[in-house]
Scaffold this active site. Structure first.
Site, mmCIF file in Angstrom:
data_model
loop_
_atom_site.group_PDB
_atom_site.id
_atom_site.type_symbol
_atom_site.label_atom_id
_atom_site.label_comp_id
_atom_site.label_asym_id
_atom_site.label_seq_id
_atom_site.Cartn_x
_atom_site.Cartn_y
_atom_site.Cartn_z
ATOM 1 N N SER A 23 -53.102 37.535 -57.161
ATOM 2 C CA SER A 23 -53.536 38.458 -56.341
ATOM 3 C C SER A 23 -55.282 37.942 -56.115
ATOM 4 O O SER A 23 -55.941 37.533 -56.840
ATOM 5 C CB SER A 23 -53.784 39.654 -57.194
ATOM 6 O OG SER A 23 -53.827 40.975 -56.294
ATOM 7 N N PRO A 24 -55.815 38.802 -55.086
ATOM 8 C CA PRO A 24 -57.163 38.623 -54.788
ATOM 9 C C PRO A 24 -57.948 39.363 -55.947
ATOM 10 O O PRO A 24 -57.675 40.097 -56.313
ATOM 11 C CB PRO A 24 -57.544 39.323 -53.586
ATOM 12 C CG PRO A 24 -56.199 39.585 -52.876
ATOM 13 C CD PRO A 24 -55.212 39.444 -53.818
ATOM 14 N N CYS A 26 -62.247 39.538 -56.951
ATOM 15 C CA CYS A 26 -63.582 39.201 -56.621
ATOM 16 C C CYS A 26 -64.397 38.612 -57.819
ATOM 17 O O CYS A 26 -64.089 39.194 -58.892
ATOM 18 C CB CYS A 26 -64.349 40.639 -56.293
ATOM 19 S SG CYS A 26 -63.974 41.010 -54.591
ATOM 20 N N ALA A 62 -61.779 38.860 -51.767
ATOM 21 C CA ALA A 62 -61.980 39.440 -50.483
ATOM 22 C C ALA A 62 -63.432 38.855 -49.974
ATOM 23 O O ALA A 62 -64.161 38.662 -50.603
ATOM 24 C CB ALA A 62 -62.567 40.952 -50.681
ATOM 25 N N GLN A 107 -58.163 36.695 -47.866
ATOM 26 C CA GLN A 107 -58.093 37.857 -47.598
ATOM 27 C C GLN A 107 -59.600 38.356 -47.068
ATOM 28 O O GLN A 107 -60.728 37.951 -47.346
ATOM 29 C CB GLN A 107 -58.133 38.543 -48.890
ATOM 30 C CG GLN A 107 -57.916 40.411 -48.550
ATOM 31 C CD GLN A 107 -58.006 40.888 -49.710
ATOM 32 O OE1 GLN A 107 -59.087 41.064 -50.537
ATOM 33 N NE2 GLN A 107 -56.968 41.915 -50.476
ATOM 34 N N TYR A 189 -61.664 50.747 -49.166
ATOM 35 C CA TYR A 189 -62.726 49.962 -48.441
ATOM 36 C C TYR A 189 -62.509 50.455 -46.952
ATOM 37 O O TYR A 189 -61.702 51.312 -46.419
ATOM 38 C CB TYR A 189 -62.410 48.604 -48.530
ATOM 39 C CG TYR A 189 -62.927 48.042 -49.988
ATOM 40 C CD1 TYR A 189 -64.180 48.547 -50.482
ATOM 41 C CD2 TYR A 189 -61.829 47.136 -50.806
ATOM 42 C CE1 TYR A 189 -64.393 48.258 -51.941
ATOM 43 C CE2 TYR A 189 -62.187 47.010 -51.999
ATOM 44 C CZ TYR A 189 -63.319 47.340 -52.689
ATOM 45 O OH TYR A 189 -63.975 46.978 -53.847
ATOM 46 N N ARG A 237 -52.838 44.149 -46.900
ATOM 47 C CA ARG A 237 -52.890 44.940 -48.277
ATOM 48 C C ARG A 237 -53.123 46.334 -48.128
ATOM 49 O O ARG A 237 -54.080 46.631 -47.296
ATOM 50 C CB ARG A 237 -53.902 44.311 -49.047
ATOM 51 C CG ARG A 237 -54.106 45.071 -50.396
ATOM 52 C CD ARG A 237 -54.661 44.480 -51.601
ATOM 53 N NE ARG A 237 -53.561 43.657 -52.373
ATOM 54 C CZ ARG A 237 -53.993 43.301 -53.793
ATOM 55 N NH1 ARG A 237 -55.127 43.576 -54.375
ATOM 56 N NH2 ARG A 237 -53.120 42.697 -54.288
ATOM 57 N N ARG A 331 -54.970 40.161 -63.391
ATOM 58 C CA ARG A 331 -55.442 40.144 -64.856
ATOM 59 C C ARG A 331 -54.425 39.403 -65.650
ATOM 60 O O ARG A 331 -54.851 38.519 -66.830
ATOM 61 C CB ARG A 331 -55.231 41.599 -65.605
ATOM 62 C CG ARG A 331 -56.459 42.476 -65.111
ATOM 63 C CD ARG A 331 -56.515 43.720 -65.553
ATOM 64 N NE ARG A 331 -57.501 44.431 -65.133
ATOM 65 C CZ ARG A 331 -57.512 45.042 -64.051
ATOM 66 N NH1 ARG A 331 -56.726 45.127 -63.144
ATOM 67 N NH2 ARG A 331 -58.716 45.790 -63.637
#
Length: 366
Positions: A23-24, A26, A62, A107, A189, A237, A331
């Protein structure tokens, strides 16, 4: 029985070697002294470790489509050639060093009213003042996210420009060698801000009813689909639920996913939340997988599940039972960058190991 998790998935002309994806995430590690928004050695190590560890698809963090779209001053971007060159180096490493034929996607994001904030390990919170390197933010209205500075309401010209910025970033992603592109329309966002009735109270064509509130997200889908190759899959997403009364719910997300698929989205990456601070999320292992399952079933579009997915048996069950077509992990991947090598062993499936790690291939136990 063969593992469902470790079966290939075909999206347009892209063959993804298996369905366990990154998963993306940051990293807040783009240092201004080495270039605003430019990914560096940290990002190479971070994403490269997952490729070595057997991931099938890695999604970049992102990448902002313009400078004001960054979540923080230390976020990555894809709005300059220097940034694209930084990403190209990482893409090349992933392609050359993956244990399996690892794929990598970009992404693309704009944080809207949640931009110009302090990074998590800064010791501070809220909006970064302009005097400290922050900037004025934008959103659908002047309503602020809880504790953040108020944004400016976007004009027609602002909206047209951000659509063009998404398209330009997608073009750079293709030039940098990414295998796919994902539009970030989740987590409160900018695109999600326009979608959510809890935020978007505009009365022009970019607000009002559900079609108006979805218009920006779908216009961005059109713009990105137009500039990437027909053979390249496009991912989206979304936040399937705002977890707050009067907000986006899964039925609205089914309708959005169906419309996005009709416009050329090939897979919906199903997350949730982030629009408002008063959300009330019921968290449990796999708590968002049901959203992915319902959208897959009712919208007729491939989906990926994400959210507290940690064990090989858990994610195998999701894929094997057709609840989602793939699984994104965050995670769990940070805790174990070689998660996929261990998962394959536990599920009785053989996947390649990089030559440098061959001596560690388990023979009588992991």
């Amino acid at each position: 029985m063969p593992s469902a998790l470790f079966t290939p998935l075909q999206l347009r002309s892209l063959a993804v070697p298996h369905r366990g994806w990154v998963s993306p995430m940051c990293q807040y590690s783009c240092h201004p002294e080495t270039g605003e928004g430019v990914p560096n050695d940290w990002h190479l190590m971070h994403l490269g470790s997952f490729a070595v560890g057997g991931a099938g698809l890695i999604m970049s963090e992102a990448a902002a489509v313009n400078a004001e779209g960054r979540i923080s001053p230390l976020d990555a971007g894809l709005y300059s050639d220097e940034q694209a060159a930084g990403w190209e180096r990482i893409v090349r490493f992933v392609h050359q060093n993956g244990a399996v034929d690892c794929r990598i996607g970009a992404q693309l994001a704009h944080a809207g009213r949640k931009a110009s904030t302090y990074w998590p390990f800064s010791g501070r919170s809220g909006s970064v003042a302009v005097s400290d390197g922050g900037w004025a933010t934008v959103g659908p209205t002047t309503d602020a996210f809880d504790g953040y500075a108020a944004p400016a309401a976007m004009s027609e010209a602002d909206i047209s420009q951000v659509v063009a910025d998404f398209a330009a970033a997608a073009y750079r992603a293709v030039a940098a060698g990414f295998d796919t592109v994902e539009i970030h329309g989740a987590h409160g966002y900018l695109l999600h801000q326009f979608q959510s009735p809890l935020i978007n109270t505009r009365t022009d064509r970019w607000g009002g009813d559900e079609d108006g509130r979805n218009r920006l997200m779908l216009t961005v889908v059109d713009a990105v689909r137009k500039v990437i190759p027909e053979s390249m899959p496009l991912l989206l997403r979304i936040s399937a639920s705002d977890w707050a009364e009067g907000g986006v719910d899964v039925q609205a997300s089914v309708r959005l996913a169906r419309a996005a698929a009709e416009r050329g989205v090939d897979l919906v990456d199903v997350s949730s939340g982030g629009a408002v601070a008063h959300q009330k999320i019921t968290v449990a292992p796999g708590y968002q997988a049901g959203f992915a399952e319902q959208i897959k079933r009712d919208a007729g579009v491939p989906t990926a599940a994400v959210g507290l997915l940690t064990s090989p048996a858990q994610v195998e069950d999701i894929v094997a039972n057709g609840r989602a077509d793939a699984v994104f992990m965050a995670r769990a991947a940070l805790r174990d960058p070689h998660w996929w090598l261990r998962a394959a062993y536990e599920l009785g499936h053989d996947i390649p190991w990089v030559p440098q790690y061959q001596r560690a291939v388990p023979r009588h136990g992991f």
